[in-house]
Motif scaffolding. Structure first.
Motif, PDB file in Angstrom:
ATOM      1  N   LEU A   1     -41.881  51.410  -1.796  1.00 23.96           N
ATOM      2  CA  LEU A   1     -41.762  52.864  -1.939  1.00 23.96           C
ATOM      3  C   LEU A   1     -40.305  53.227  -2.144  1.00 23.96           C
ATOM      4  O   LEU A   1     -39.436  52.753  -1.398  1.00 23.96           O
ATOM      5  CB  LEU A   1     -42.308  53.544  -0.678  1.00 23.96           C
TER       6      LEU A   1
ATOM      7  N   THR B   1     -45.085  55.212 -10.940  1.00 17.18           N
ATOM      8  CA  THR B   1     -45.946  54.748  -9.849  1.00 17.18           C
ATOM      9  C   THR B   1     -47.173  54.048 -10.409  1.00 17.18           C
ATOM     10  O   THR B   1     -47.892  54.589 -11.239  1.00 17.18           O
ATOM     11  CB  THR B   1     -46.377  55.942  -8.972  1.00 17.18           C
TER      12      THR B   1
ATOM     13  N   GLN C   1     -47.600  46.890  -5.562  1.00 19.05           N
ATOM     14  CA  GLN C   1     -47.585  48.347  -5.670  1.00 19.05           C
ATOM     15  C   GLN C   1     -46.159  48.869  -5.740  1.00 19.05           C
ATOM     16  O   GLN C   1     -45.301  48.480  -4.928  1.00 19.05           O
ATOM     17  CB  GLN C   1     -48.297  48.969  -4.466  1.00 19.05           C
TER      18      GLN C   1
ATOM     19  N   THR D   1     -44.400  52.627  -5.702  1.00 19.62           N
ATOM     20  CA  THR D   1     -44.630  54.050  -5.514  1.00 19.62           C
ATOM     21  C   THR D   1     -43.301  54.781  -5.548  1.00 19.62           C
ATOM     22  O   THR D   1     -42.379  54.423  -4.800  1.00 19.62           O
ATOM     23  CB  THR D   1     -45.338  54.326  -4.173  1.00 19.62           C
TER      24      THR D   1
ATOM     25  N   SER E   1     -41.582  58.418  -5.091  1.00 19.95           N
ATOM     26  CA  SER E   1     -41.803  59.770  -4.577  1.00 19.95           C
ATOM     27  C   SER E   1     -40.830  60.749  -5.230  1.00 19.95           C
ATOM     28  O   SER E   1     -39.704  60.387  -5.568  1.00 19.95           O
ATOM     29  CB  SER E   1     -41.629  59.784  -3.066  1.00 19.95           C
TER      30      SER E   1
END
Length: 124
Positions: free
Chosen positions: A11, A91, A119, A121, A123
């Motif tokens: 993230l 993402t 993954q 991601t 933001s």
């Protein structure tokens, strides 16, 4: 048989950076192409970048040019995807793929071996 293992997802805030790695093992041969693809929720898997093991020629999808850099370490049979200036639209689950052919392909069916995916991601 070829095995691909990815690492490096996570993230990050918009504008940040991540580096993905993909280590290949098994009978890869010496003239393969390694590609990165991504799949966002509800969308089809799409090409991101690819690199030739021999010569290091690269090719990028237009939306990542200037932000992402694909590179390789032949001694480690590893390919990297340095992602800078990340945007929320980046993402996705990122997967590496290998084709035992020296010609770069941008289509999913052009690759036979795939990693499990990692993954990413971003933001806002």
């Amino acid at each position: 048989q070829v095995q691909l293992v990815e690492s490096g997802g996570g993230l990050v805030q918009a504008g940040g950076s991540l580096r993905l790695s993909c280590a290949a093992s098994g009978r890869t041969g010496s003239s393969y192409v390694m590609g990165w693809f991504r799949q966002a929720p509800g969308k089809q898997r799409e090409f991101v970048a690819a690199i030739k093991r021999r010569g290091g020629n690269t090719f990028y999808e237009d939306s990542v040019k200037g932000r992402f850099t694909i590179s390789r370490d032949n001694a480690k049979n590893t390919v990297y995807l340095q992602m800078n200036g990340l945007k929320p639209e980046d993402t996705a689950v990122y997967s590496c793929a290998l084709r035992t052919n020296s010609i770069i392909s941008t289509i999913v069916s052009g690759y036979y071996y795939w990693g499990q995916g990692t993954q990413v991601t971003v933001s806002s």
